[in-house]
Structures are given as C-alpha cells and as structure tokens.
Design an enzyme around this catalytic site. Structure first.
Site, PDB file in Angstrom:
ATOM      1  N   GLY A  69       0.837  -1.199   0.000  1.00 18.28           N
ATOM      2  CA  GLY A  69       0.000   0.000   0.000  1.00 18.28           C
ATOM      3  C   GLY A  69       0.870   1.246   0.000  1.00 18.28           C
ATOM      4  O   GLY A  69       0.550   2.256   0.638  1.00 18.28           O
ATOM      5  N   GLY A 106      -0.436   5.015  -1.050  1.00 18.54           N
ATOM      6  CA  GLY A 106      -1.469   5.740  -0.309  1.00 18.54           C
ATOM      7  C   GLY A 106      -0.924   6.986   0.357  1.00 18.54           C
ATOM      8  O   GLY A 106       0.259   7.326   0.207  1.00 18.54           O
ATOM      9  N   ASP A 157       2.008  -1.788  -4.501  1.00 15.38           N
ATOM     10  CA  ASP A 157       0.611  -1.341  -4.433  1.00 15.38           C
ATOM     11  C   ASP A 157      -0.151  -2.082  -5.523  1.00 15.38           C
ATOM     12  O   ASP A 157       0.461  -2.807  -6.313  1.00 15.38           O
ATOM     13  CB  ASP A 157       0.511   0.186  -4.626  1.00 15.38           C
ATOM     14  CG  ASP A 157      -0.694   0.747  -3.852  1.00 15.38           C
ATOM     15  OD1 ASP A 157      -1.827   0.271  -4.080  1.00 15.38           O
ATOM     16  OD2 ASP A 157      -0.504   1.648  -3.029  1.00 15.38           O
ATOM     17  N   TYR A 167     -14.804   0.083   9.515  1.00 12.90           N
ATOM     18  CA  TYR A 167     -13.366   0.366   9.594  1.00 12.90           C
ATOM     19  C   TYR A 167     -12.871   0.204  11.032  1.00 12.90           C
ATOM     20  O   TYR A 167     -11.874  -0.484  11.298  1.00 12.90           O
ATOM     21  CB  TYR A 167     -13.130   1.796   9.102  1.00 12.90           C
ATOM     22  CG  TYR A 167     -11.711   2.296   9.212  1.00 12.90           C
ATOM     23  CD1 TYR A 167     -10.681   1.700   8.503  1.00 12.90           C
ATOM     24  CD2 TYR A 167     -11.415   3.395  10.017  1.00 12.90           C
ATOM     25  CE1 TYR A 167      -9.380   2.187   8.595  1.00 12.90           C
ATOM     26  CE2 TYR A 167     -10.117   3.883  10.111  1.00 12.90           C
ATOM     27  CZ  TYR A 167      -9.106   3.270   9.407  1.00 12.90           C
ATOM     28  OH  TYR A 167      -7.828   3.752   9.502  1.00 12.90           O
ATOM     29  N   ILE A 227      -4.566  12.273   9.673  1.00  6.57           N
ATOM     30  CA  ILE A 227      -3.230  12.683   9.244  1.00  6.57           C
ATOM     31  C   ILE A 227      -3.350  13.722   8.123  1.00  6.57           C
ATOM     32  O   ILE A 227      -4.044  13.486   7.128  1.00  6.57           O
ATOM     33  CB  ILE A 227      -2.419  11.470   8.731  1.00  6.57           C
ATOM     34  CG1 ILE A 227      -2.397  10.337   9.756  1.00  6.57           C
ATOM     35  CG2 ILE A 227      -0.990  11.905   8.354  1.00  6.57           C
ATOM     36  CD1 ILE A 227      -1.590  10.584  10.990  1.00  6.57           C
TER      37      ILE A 227
HETATM   38  N1  SER Z   1      -8.263   9.146   8.999  1.00  6.67           N
HETATM   39  C1  SER Z   1      -9.024   7.957   9.271  1.00  6.67           C
HETATM   40  C2  SER Z   1     -10.402   8.086   8.795  1.00  6.67           C
HETATM   41  O1  SER Z   1     -10.904   9.172   8.841  1.00  6.67           O
HETATM   42  C3  SER Z   1      -9.018   7.658  10.748  1.00  6.67           C
HETATM   43  O2  SER Z   1      -8.064   6.656  10.974  1.00  6.67           O
HETATM   44  O3  SER Z   1     -10.994   7.134   8.412  1.00  6.67           O
END
Ligand code: SER
Length: 318
Positions: free
Chosen positions: A9, A12, A35, A143, A173
């Site tokens: 990955g 990304g 990737d 998730y 991030i």
């Molecule tokens: N940045 C991620 C999301 O918003 C959180 O781990 O899914």
C-alpha cells in the site's frame, strides 16, 4: 545487518511519504514499494516497485522470498467513510491482508511487522476527552471494527507466536503530497487545497467537531521511532495511542485566515458527521511517550504554514 523492507500500500497517503523516508534511511534498493497499481510514478522510479494486491497471500509471500524481506509495513486499507459504503470489501481487505502478513511472519525470516490502527477503534461509549490507552472500545464503523479486531490479533500473534508486530492508533493525518482517500478526517486536508485553489471550502463536518489530528512529518517520525525502539521497551502489542493536536473545522479555518484573511468556510455535514461524533476529541498518549519517547513537533499554526506554502508551490508549478 541492513534491513530489507516491503511496504504494502505504498502509494497511499501515508505509504507515499513513509516509503520516501525509509528509502532515505535504508537505501532505495533495500525498500521495496508495492501497491495494486503504479499510480505514484515517483515511487516507481525511485527504487524497486512491485504490483501486489494485499489480499493475495502468494503475491506477498513470493515478494518477501524474492527480496529477502525482514520487515513489512502493511499500509493498505479501506478507511472509515469508504468502509461504510463497502462494508464487506473493507472487512475483506483490512482483515485478510493482516492475516497474510501475520501468518507469513510466524516462524519465517520476517522479523518485524508494522500495522496501523486508528482512533476509529473507539466509539460513542469511550471517554471522549483524553481517551486512555486502555478503555472501552465499541466502534460503530466497519473500519473501526476491523482495526479493533486487528489489534487483538496483533497482540495474539505476539503473545502466542512471538511475532514482533508494532502498531499506532493514528489520528487524522494531514499532508500535502498524496491525497487521503475515503476518511472522515479528510476535510482537514481538502480545506488547505481549496483555500489555495478557490479561497473557500464547504466542510462536511460541523463547525465544532473536535477530532485528534497530526501533521504527516510527526506521523512518519512516530512510525519510524516505534519500529526502531528496542523490543523490551514496548509494553503495548495491540496498538499505541498517539496524539499531537486537536482542532475543530472552525479552528483550522481561523488558522488558515491568519495566512489568507479572505478565506471563507461553510458547513454542510453529511453521513461522516455521525462517524466523527463517535470518535474521541483528544487522546492520552502518555504510554507511547514513556515507552519510546514519542514527541510531536507540529501544532496547528506550524502545520498551516507548511501546508499553505507547499500547496501554493504545487499549484503554481502545475
Ligand atoms: N483518517 C481515518 C479516517 O478518517 C481515521 O483513521 O478514516
């Protein structure tokens, strides 16, 4: 002995900058980027690159064998907002890729594994402020469920099979190189792009939604520091809480206005608001700070300065 690293990955948002940094540290020929496609030509051209579908056990295994890999960073995942649209795909990718890597690491030449977790492991029943390392985790997104279950498996493989797996619960991030894809915290990247391009931004979260966030440089430093820390210093083998800054869309807009006074923000919350509302607003990461001396460097205004400067150059040059 020098390390032979595989990043799954690599194209990304985080993989892109992690690969570049690891190539600087360990030498390009020792860092194999992979990737499902070659969308990042800079990475393809700056060192070894392999097409690997993270769901394909044999592809990962062959690559590890061919290149004598001893360290794997598994960065492929479907994030929170995309996971709500494609729940089974998120489960399939996020869980199977982890099992492939953990099973390969069990009793093989792979000595270390890095796997990112997320603030998404927390849920509406978690204490929202200064969320502790050990607390209630009842995530309400697919998730978040994959990350919570993944953390349990990481700890299990470490305890039962001695796999040296390490993990961080990343906050949102923010970076200016590769775009994030399909996350709830993505607004905090989009807003800078729109500030430069159009001078205004319509935010998909409401004004007062406060979330834990971090500038990419800090996230990369944290990842590399954790991977370099002596194994005996690490008390957490599920995933470490990790924190830097907390802000709302209103705060980030105000920070942008100190550089671009005419910037305008409006709010049109969508389905991602409920996801954001289920997550903490600030994180207690004292265990990471004690175990391996984690320290962040960027606050909101320092990050805003770099983001606007770098994106300004990018849009001017293109
Ligand atoms: N940045 C991620 C999301 O918003 C959180 O781990 O899914």
């Amino acid at each position: 002995m020098s390390s032979r690293i595989l990043i799954i990955g690599a194209c990304g948002q985080i993989g892109t900058e992690l690969t570049t940094r690891l190539r600087e540290i360990y030498g390009a020929e020792n860092v194999i980027a992979s990737d499902i496609n070659t969308r990042n030509l800079e990475l393809v051209n700056s060192g070894p690159f392999e097409i690997i579908d993270a769901k394909n056990f044999n592809a990962i295994k062959d690559c590890c064998k061919n290149y004598n890999i001893d360290t794997v960073y598994l960065m492929a995942a479907l994030l929170s907002a995309t996971g709500e649209k494609y729940p089974m795909e998120a489960w399939d990718l996020n869980m199977n890729s982890l099992f492939h890597v953990l099973n390969l690491a069990k009793g093989s030449t792979i000595k270390k594994v890095y796997w990112p977790s997320s603030i998404a492991v927390f849920g509406p029943t978690t204490p929202r402020e200064n969320t502790p390392q050990h607390t209630i985790c009842e995530p309400t997104t697919v998730y978040g469920i994959t990350k919570q279950v993944g953390e349990r498996w990481c700890e299990y493989y470490h305890e039962k099979y001695g796999v040296d797996v390490r993990s961080l619960r990343y906050p949102g991030i923010i970076s200016h190189k590769a775009m994030p894809g399909g996350g709830t915290t993505d607004y905090a990247v989009e807003i800078y792009h729109e500030a430069i391009k159009t001078g205004k931004y319509e935010c998909f979260l409401s004004e007062q939604t406060s979330l834990p966030m971090m500038f990419m440089d800090d996230a990369i430093n944290a990842t590399i520091d954790l991977m370099r820390a002596p194994s005996e210093n690490l008390s957490i083998r599920s995933s470490y809480n990790l924190s830097a800054i907390t802000f709302t869309p209103e705060d980030i807009a105000n920070s942008i206005k100190t550089e671009i006074p005419e910037f305008e923000i409006s709010y049109q919350p969508d389905f991602r608001q409920a996801i954001a509302d289920s997550w903490p607003s600030s994180i207690d990461d004292s265990v990471a700070r004690n175990d391996w001396n984690w320290q962040h460097r960027y606050d909101l205004n320092a990050m805003t300065k770099v983001m606007l400067e770098e994106l300004g150059k990018k849009y001017r040059d293109n």
